[in-house]
Design a protein around this motif. Structure first.
Motif, PDB file in Angstrom:
ATOM      1  N   ALA A  31     -17.981  53.031 -64.531  1.00 12.97           N
ATOM      2  CA  ALA A  31     -18.200  52.849 -65.971  1.00 12.97           C
ATOM      3  C   ALA A  31     -19.277  51.800 -66.217  1.00 12.97           C
ATOM      4  N   SER A  32     -20.041  52.019 -67.281  1.00 12.17           N
ATOM      5  CA  SER A  32     -21.045  51.044 -67.714  1.00 12.17           C
ATOM      6  C   SER A  32     -20.407  50.051 -68.679  1.00 12.17           C
ATOM      7  N   LEU A  33     -20.901  48.822 -68.635  1.00  6.40           N
ATOM      8  CA  LEU A  33     -20.438  47.752 -69.513  1.00  6.40           C
ATOM      9  C   LEU A  33     -21.541  47.432 -70.516  1.00  6.40           C
ATOM     10  N   VAL A  34     -21.176  47.343 -71.783  1.00  2.00           N
ATOM     11  CA  VAL A  34     -22.125  46.991 -72.831  1.00  2.00           C
ATOM     12  C   VAL A  34     -21.651  45.703 -73.498  1.00  2.00           C
ATOM     13  N   LEU A  35     -22.481  44.661 -73.410  1.00  5.48           N
ATOM     14  CA  LEU A  35     -22.218  43.400 -74.089  1.00  5.48           C
ATOM     15  C   LEU A  35     -23.066  43.382 -75.357  1.00  5.48           C
ATOM     16  N   GLN A  36     -22.396  43.390 -76.484  1.00  3.52           N
ATOM     17  CA  GLN A  36     -23.083  43.548 -77.765  1.00  3.52           C
ATOM     18  C   GLN A  36     -23.223  42.209 -78.485  1.00  3.52           C
ATOM     19  N   GLY A  37     -24.260  42.134 -79.324  1.00  2.48           N
ATOM     20  CA  GLY A  37     -24.436  40.955 -80.149  1.00  2.48           C
ATOM     21  C   GLY A  37     -24.755  39.699 -79.369  1.00  2.48           C
ATOM     22  N   LEU A  38     -25.530  39.824 -78.285  1.00  4.27           N
ATOM     23  CA  LEU A  38     -25.851  38.646 -77.485  1.00  4.27           C
ATOM     24  C   LEU A  38     -26.727  37.646 -78.234  1.00  4.27           C
ATOM     25  N   HIS A  39     -27.358  38.076 -79.300  1.00  2.00           N
ATOM     26  CA  HIS A  39     -28.106  37.133 -80.138  1.00  2.00           C
ATOM     27  C   HIS A  39     -27.164  36.183 -80.864  1.00  2.00           C
ATOM     28  N   ARG A  40     -25.860  36.423 -80.754  1.00  2.00           N
ATOM     29  CA  ARG A  40     -24.860  35.533 -81.336  1.00  2.00           C
ATOM     30  C   ARG A  40     -24.033  34.802 -80.284  1.00  2.00           C
ATOM     31  N   THR A  41     -24.004  35.312 -79.039  1.00  3.37           N
ATOM     32  CA  THR A  41     -23.074  34.762 -78.050  1.00  3.37           C
ATOM     33  C   THR A  41     -23.751  34.115 -76.847  1.00  3.37           C
ATOM     34  N   TRP A  42     -25.049  34.289 -76.680  1.00  2.00           N
ATOM     35  CA  TRP A  42     -25.732  33.728 -75.498  1.00  2.00           C
ATOM     36  C   TRP A  42     -26.980  32.971 -75.973  1.00  2.00           C
ATOM     37  N   ALA A  43     -26.956  31.644 -75.801  1.00  2.00           N
ATOM     38  CA  ALA A  43     -27.939  30.768 -76.440  1.00  2.00           C
ATOM     39  C   ALA A  43     -29.400  31.115 -76.112  1.00  2.00           C
ATOM     40  N   PRO A  44     -29.780  31.374 -74.854  1.00  7.19           N
ATOM     41  CA  PRO A  44     -31.193  31.683 -74.589  1.00  7.19           C
ATOM     42  C   PRO A  44     -31.677  32.931 -75.330  1.00  7.19           C
ATOM     43  N   ILE A  45     -30.808  33.939 -75.406  1.00  6.51           N
ATOM     44  CA  ILE A  45     -31.183  35.156 -76.126  1.00  6.51           C
ATOM     45  C   ILE A  45     -31.229  34.891 -77.626  1.00  6.51           C
ATOM     46  N   ALA A  46     -30.315  34.061 -78.122  1.00  7.94           N
ATOM     47  CA  ALA A  46     -30.316  33.740 -79.550  1.00  7.94           C
ATOM     48  C   ALA A  46     -31.634  33.085 -79.953  1.00  7.94           C
ATOM     49  N   ALA A  47     -32.103  32.129 -79.149  1.00 12.49           N
ATOM     50  CA  ALA A  47     -33.355  31.440 -79.472  1.00 12.49           C
ATOM     51  C   ALA A  47     -34.546  32.400 -79.404  1.00 12.49           C
ATOM     52  N   PHE A  48     -34.575  33.247 -78.390  1.00 11.22           N
ATOM     53  CA  PHE A  48     -35.674  34.206 -78.251  1.00 11.22           C
ATOM     54  C   PHE A  48     -35.674  35.191 -79.411  1.00 11.22           C
ATOM     55  N   THR A  49     -34.484  35.643 -79.808  1.00 15.76           N
ATOM     56  CA  THR A  49     -34.391  36.623 -80.889  1.00 15.76           C
ATOM     57  C   THR A  49     -34.855  36.029 -82.205  1.00 15.76           C
ATOM     58  N   ARG A  50     -34.501  34.767 -82.474  1.00 12.58           N
ATOM     59  CA  ARG A  50     -34.981  34.138 -83.705  1.00 12.58           C
ATOM     60  C   ARG A  50     -36.499  34.121 -83.764  1.00 12.58           C
ATOM     61  N   GLN A  51     -37.139  33.823 -82.626  1.00 12.39           N
ATOM     62  CA  GLN A  51     -38.602  33.823 -82.601  1.00 12.39           C
ATOM     63  C   GLN A  51     -39.150  35.231 -82.782  1.00 12.39           C
ATOM     64  N   LEU A  52     -38.511  36.219 -82.159  1.00 17.36           N
ATOM     65  CA  LEU A  52     -38.983  37.592 -82.295  1.00 17.36           C
ATOM     66  C   LEU A  52     -38.846  38.073 -83.734  1.00 17.36           C
ATOM     67  N   VAL A  53     -37.759  37.730 -84.386  1.00 18.24           N
ATOM     68  CA  VAL A  53     -37.588  38.095 -85.800  1.00 18.24           C
ATOM     69  C   VAL A  53     -38.700  37.482 -86.637  1.00 18.24           C
ATOM     70  N   ALA A  54     -39.025  36.221 -86.358  1.00 14.00           N
ATOM     71  CA  ALA A  54     -40.128  35.576 -87.077  1.00 14.00           C
ATOM     72  C   ALA A  54     -41.454  36.275 -86.786  1.00 14.00           C
ATOM     73  N   ASP A  55     -41.631  36.733 -85.557  1.00 14.52           N
ATOM     74  CA  ASP A  55     -42.875  37.424 -85.181  1.00 14.52           C
ATOM     75  C   ASP A  55     -43.002  38.776 -85.874  1.00 14.52           C
ATOM     76  N   LEU A  56     -41.898  39.510 -85.938  1.00 10.78           N
ATOM     77  CA  LEU A  56     -41.920  40.886 -86.450  1.00 10.78           C
ATOM     78  C   LEU A  56     -41.765  40.969 -87.965  1.00 10.78           C
ATOM     79  N   GLY A  57     -41.015  40.023 -88.540  1.00  8.46           N
ATOM     80  CA  GLY A  57     -40.688  40.114 -89.959  1.00  8.46           C
ATOM     81  C   GLY A  57     -39.623  41.141 -90.251  1.00  8.46           C
ATOM     82  N   HIS A  58     -38.864  41.525 -89.222  1.00  5.62           N
ATOM     83  CA  HIS A  58     -37.772  42.493 -89.358  1.00  5.62           C
ATOM     84  C   HIS A  58     -36.572  41.973 -88.566  1.00  5.62           C
ATOM     85  N   PRO A  59     -35.335  42.243 -89.005  1.00  7.85           N
ATOM     86  CA  PRO A  59     -34.152  41.765 -88.282  1.00  7.85           C
ATOM     87  C   PRO A  59     -34.035  42.410 -86.901  1.00  7.85           C
ATOM     88  N   ALA A  60     -33.404  41.678 -85.978  1.00  8.12           N
ATOM     89  CA  ALA A  60     -33.212  42.187 -84.616  1.00  8.12           C
ATOM     90  C   ALA A  60     -31.857  41.737 -84.087  1.00  8.12           C
TER      91      ALA A  60
END
Length: 406
Positions: free
Chosen positions: A108-137
């Motif tokens: 079985a495959s495992l899917v960890l969802q919402g890592l922009h809320r639960t894993w700090a390095p991804i959260a910081a990267f996602t905030r920057q990407l949202v600022a770059d794109l102007g769209h939610p991620a």
């Protein structure tokens, strides 16, 4: 802090890290139109890893819906991989690491969802990407055992960036059968067409290695199979605003127009040819309305929608409270990353307009507030204020979670 993109040109570091090409080329040639596969320029191991997966599964007490599992295209019942946390944590939908191991070892495959809320390095990267794109991620991780297929060929109703973190995975990608699908136009509504297209010659058929990145616009059909070992990849989903969204905001003004509020003809027959006259009159009134609507009103509505789907950087309550008790003048403070806020001046006050409240300060603080929106400042040396006033303003905005200590 919302800010204008001067001349449409600024640095977009997160986007550049993903694509490896100039922003203008990505915007003109790929965004929303066609896939881009960028071979490993970066390992991205600062964002995620196999150790991160084990920590999240074993130590963080994740609950559904932050996790799901699937086997050969079918989603498993949550009871197959969750259980109670025991005394003091009896809620029954917590991830059970032993059950996850059993299902994962069985393919079985495992899917960890919402890592922009639960894993700090991804959260910081996602905030920057949202600022770059102007769209939610948002970000999910897919952990797939060797030769596991995961999910059937399908398309997503949002754009994605796929980052291969560990192992290898073969991706097969086909052109859309339904271009630019909206959120309420899922692939299951075109199941037969998707299956037929998936049997045709693919646009991309490639094995991804660690560091490879794929950009895939919504609607493009894809499936993936792990190759020879455990595969881990991140999927960054981007909910791009569309012209349909703009049209919805425009039509929100329809209720203000008496012509569009006018009743249909007495005894109207919706199936008769005469109903065309009602349609024509509605189109004419709507066209006149659209020509009158102010772009600023629509832009403001779109901005509020964007702000409602993103979250600013978190604050640390205990550390901030301790800092407030003895704030040193030399402490650097700055605007909280990703905080939607607008500064407005009037004759005797400067207002910081937040989604849930407005903070008013004396007009003497205006220069300091505007300076803080642009760059970090020393807490005791804000532009236009003396030491005592600077510390008062800094403490107030730290307490209000507008500023954070750097």
């Amino acid at each position: 802090m919302s800010s204008p993109d001067e001349g449409g040109s600024r640095e977009r570091p997160a986007l550049a890290r993903l694509t490896g090409i100039p922003d203008a080329v990505f915007a003109d040639d790929y965004w929303g139109e066609k896939p881009l596969l960028t071979r490993a320029r970066d390992r991205f191991d600062d964002l995620f890893s196999a150790d991160a997966v084990d920590e999240l599964v074993a130590e963080r007490g994740l609950r559904t819906p932050f996790v799901r599992m699937a086997h050969e295209g079918s989603v498993l019942a949550t009871s197959a991989f969750t259980s109670s946390g025991g005394f003091g944590a009896e809620i029954g939908d917590q991830l059970d690491s032993a059950k996850v191991l059993r299902e994962f070892a069985g393919g079985a495959s495992l899917v960890l969802q919402g890592l922009h809320r639960t894993w700090a390095p991804i959260a910081a990267f996602t905030r920057q990407l949202v600022a770059d794109l102007g769209h939610p991620a948002q970000v999910n991780a897919y952990i797939t055992p060797a030769s596991s297929r995961g999910f059937d060929p399908h398309y997503d109703t949002h754009d994605v960036f796929v980052i291969q973190i560990a192992g290898e995975k073969r991706w097969t990608i086909h052109e859309p059968v339904h271009e630019h699908p909206l959120a309420d136009q899922p692939w299951t509504a075109h199941r037969d067409a998707v299956a037929t297209r998936a049997r045709e010659t693919p646009t991309i058929d490639a094995t991804f290695a660690p560091g490879d990145v794929l950009y895939l616009p919504r609607g493009w059909i894809h499936s993936a199979v792990a190759q020879g070992g455990t595969s881990i990849h991140l999927t960054i989903g981007v909910r791009a605003a569309t012209r349909f969204d703009v049209l919805q905001r425009l039509l929100a003004h329809a209720g203000d127009d008496p012509e569009l509020r006018r009743p249909l003809a007495l005894g109207v027959d919706h199936l008769a040819p005469s109903f065309q006259a009602e349609i024509d009159a509605t189109v004419a009134a709507a066209t006149a309305l659209l020509e009158r609507v102010d772009a600023g009103d629509v832009g403001s509505a779109m901005e509020r929608s964007f702000e409602g789907t993103t979250r600013p950087a978190p604050v640390r309550p205990l550390a901030t409270a301790e800092l407030l008790a003895d704030l040193a003048p030399a402490t650097r403070v700055g605007w909280r990353d990703g905080l939607p806020a607008h500064v407005r001046d009037d004759a005797d006050r400067v207002h910081i307009v937040l989604p849930d409240r407005t903070i008013a300060l004396p007009a003497e603080a205006s220069a300091a507030i505007h300076a803080l929106t642009l760059a970090d400042q020393a807490a005791g040396d804000l532009p236009g204020l003396d030491l005592a006033s600077s510390l008062v303003v800094s403490r107030r905005l730290l307490r209000e979670a507008v500023l954070v200590a750097r």
